[in-house]
Design a protein around this motif. Structure first.
Motif, mmCIF file in Angstrom:
data_model
loop_
_atom_site.group_PDB
_atom_site.id
_atom_site.type_symbol
_atom_site.label_atom_id
_atom_site.label_comp_id
_atom_site.label_asym_id
_atom_site.label_seq_id
_atom_site.Cartn_x
_atom_site.Cartn_y
_atom_site.Cartn_z
ATOM 1 N N HIS A 187 90.999 35.379 104.485
ATOM 2 C CA HIS A 187 90.725 34.086 103.859
ATOM 3 C C HIS A 187 89.535 33.410 104.547
ATOM 4 O O HIS A 187 88.632 32.903 103.872
ATOM 5 N N LEU A 188 89.524 33.437 105.868
ATOM 6 C CA LEU A 188 88.405 32.844 106.618
ATOM 7 C C LEU A 188 87.088 33.546 106.294
ATOM 8 O O LEU A 188 86.054 32.906 106.108
ATOM 9 N N ARG A 189 87.146 34.853 106.213
ATOM 10 C CA ARG A 189 85.957 35.652 105.891
ATOM 11 C C ARG A 189 85.436 35.303 104.504
ATOM 12 O O ARG A 189 84.231 35.128 104.305
ATOM 13 N N ALA A 190 86.356 35.160 103.551
ATOM 14 C CA ALA A 190 85.960 34.799 102.188
ATOM 15 C C ALA A 190 85.365 33.399 102.150
ATOM 16 O O ALA A 190 84.371 33.160 101.454
ATOM 17 N N ARG A 191 85.943 32.470 102.889
ATOM 18 C CA ARG A 191 85.420 31.092 102.930
ATOM 19 C C ARG A 191 83.961 31.088 103.366
ATOM 20 O O ARG A 191 83.103 30.460 102.748
ATOM 21 N N ILE A 192 83.667 31.814 104.445
ATOM 22 C CA ILE A 192 82.301 31.875 104.970
ATOM 23 C C ILE A 192 81.360 32.519 103.954
ATOM 24 O O ILE A 192 80.263 32.025 103.695
ATOM 25 N N LEU A 193 81.800 33.615 103.371
ATOM 26 C CA LEU A 193 80.975 34.332 102.395
ATOM 27 C C LEU A 193 80.705 33.490 101.150
ATOM 28 O O LEU A 193 79.576 33.427 100.664
ATOM 29 N N LEU A 194 81.735 32.814 100.640
ATOM 30 C CA LEU A 194 81.560 31.982 99.447
ATOM 31 C C LEU A 194 80.604 30.820 99.719
ATOM 32 O O LEU A 194 79.778 30.479 98.867
ATOM 33 N N LYS A 195 80.679 30.238 100.908
ATOM 34 C CA LYS A 195 79.742 29.149 101.260
ATOM 35 C C LYS A 195 78.318 29.669 101.350
ATOM 36 O O LYS A 195 77.369 28.958 101.038
ATOM 37 N N GLU A 196 78.182 30.921 101.773
ATOM 38 C CA GLU A 196 76.857 31.540 101.854
ATOM 39 C C GLU A 196 76.302 31.801 100.449
ATOM 40 O O GLU A 196 75.131 31.554 100.179
ATOM 41 N N ILE A 197 77.145 32.291 99.550
ATOM 42 C CA ILE A 197 76.712 32.626 98.189
ATOM 43 C C ILE A 197 76.518 31.375 97.329
ATOM 44 O O ILE A 197 75.612 31.317 96.502
ATOM 45 N N PHE A 198 77.385 30.379 97.527
ATOM 46 C CA PHE A 198 77.349 29.150 96.731
ATOM 47 C C PHE A 198 77.140 27.941 97.654
ATOM 48 O O PHE A 198 78.013 27.084 97.768
ATOM 49 N N PRO A 199 75.973 27.847 98.316
ATOM 50 C CA PRO A 199 75.786 26.811 99.344
ATOM 51 C C PRO A 199 75.794 25.374 98.807
ATOM 52 O O PRO A 199 76.069 24.440 99.567
ATOM 53 N N TYR A 200 75.500 25.183 97.530
ATOM 54 C CA TYR A 200 75.397 23.830 96.983
ATOM 55 C C TYR A 200 76.576 23.459 96.080
ATOM 56 O O TYR A 200 76.570 22.402 95.468
ATOM 57 N N ASP A 201 77.566 24.325 96.019
ATOM 58 C CA ASP A 201 78.709 24.089 95.146
ATOM 59 C C ASP A 201 79.939 23.686 95.962
ATOM 60 O O ASP A 201 80.109 24.121 97.097
ATOM 61 N N ILE A 202 80.781 22.883 95.342
ATOM 62 C CA ILE A 202 82.044 22.527 95.981
ATOM 63 C C ILE A 202 83.012 23.689 95.772
ATOM 64 O O ILE A 202 83.162 24.194 94.658
ATOM 65 N N ILE A 203 83.644 24.094 96.863
ATOM 66 C CA ILE A 203 84.606 25.196 96.829
ATOM 67 C C ILE A 203 85.957 24.630 97.265
ATOM 68 O O ILE A 203 86.094 24.131 98.376
ATOM 69 N N TYR A 204 86.919 24.708 96.363
ATOM 70 C CA TYR A 204 88.261 24.212 96.654
ATOM 71 C C TYR A 204 89.145 25.363 97.113
ATOM 72 O O TYR A 204 88.946 26.497 96.693
ATOM 73 N N GLU A 205 90.113 25.031 97.956
ATOM 74 C CA GLU A 205 91.034 26.042 98.476
ATOM 75 C C GLU A 205 92.474 25.680 98.136
ATOM 76 O O GLU A 205 92.818 24.511 98.024
ATOM 77 N N GLU A 206 93.290 26.727 98.003
ATOM 78 C CA GLU A 206 94.723 26.576 97.743
ATOM 79 C C GLU A 206 94.973 25.653 96.551
ATOM 80 O O GLU A 206 95.580 24.602 96.672
ATOM 81 N N ILE A 207 94.511 26.087 95.414
ATOM 82 C CA ILE A 207 94.611 25.305 94.186
ATOM 83 C C ILE A 207 95.908 25.645 93.468
ATOM 84 O O ILE A 207 96.209 26.817 93.235
#
Length: 133
Positions: free
Chosen positions: A27-47
């Protein structure tokens, strides 16, 4: 963001930008990767996938939601593919697999892309899965 439930009702997703604290390495790895791929988008967790309750089962949850791209991302550890200590019985494992399928069905109902990231894959493989959605 409005979504449709299995009951054909519309629901407004309750989105929270708070990051999950106790989470897996995947999960931590995915969080970092998603922020790298989508740096300007809001990413929500545990929806909470509102309207996903079916046949007296509890609501489903998604690991990540990126509403600006209509993407849900799920990190799948070994327990999604094999019976592990997460499951106290074979029935528990089968129910877990059924929940994974219900998440995909819920995403299809709402025209949201569902991306599964198997924990055993590399970051490059994950990036490929995300870019090929």
């Amino acid at each position: 963001m409005l979504v449709k439930g299995f009951d054909n009702k519309e629901y407004k997703l309750k989105l929270n930008t708070k990051q999950r604290e106790n989470c897996s390495k995947g999960h931590l790895r995915a969080r970092i990767l998603l922020k790298e791929i989508f740096p300007y988008d809001i990413i929500y967790e545990e929806i909470t996938l509102l309207g996903s309750k079916k046949l007296n089962k509890c609501c489903l949850y998604a690991d990540f939601l990126i509403p600006s791209h209509k993407i849900i991302v799920e990190v799948h550890g070994k327990q999604h593919y094999n019976k592990t200590f997460f499951h106290d019985s074979k029935l528990s494992f089968i129910q877990s697999k059924a929940n994974d399928l219900r998440k995909i069905e819920w995403c299809e109902l709402n025209n949201i892309s569902y991306i599964e990231l198997p924990d055993g894959e590399s970051n490059d493989e994950w990036k490929s899965r995300i870019s090929n959605r």
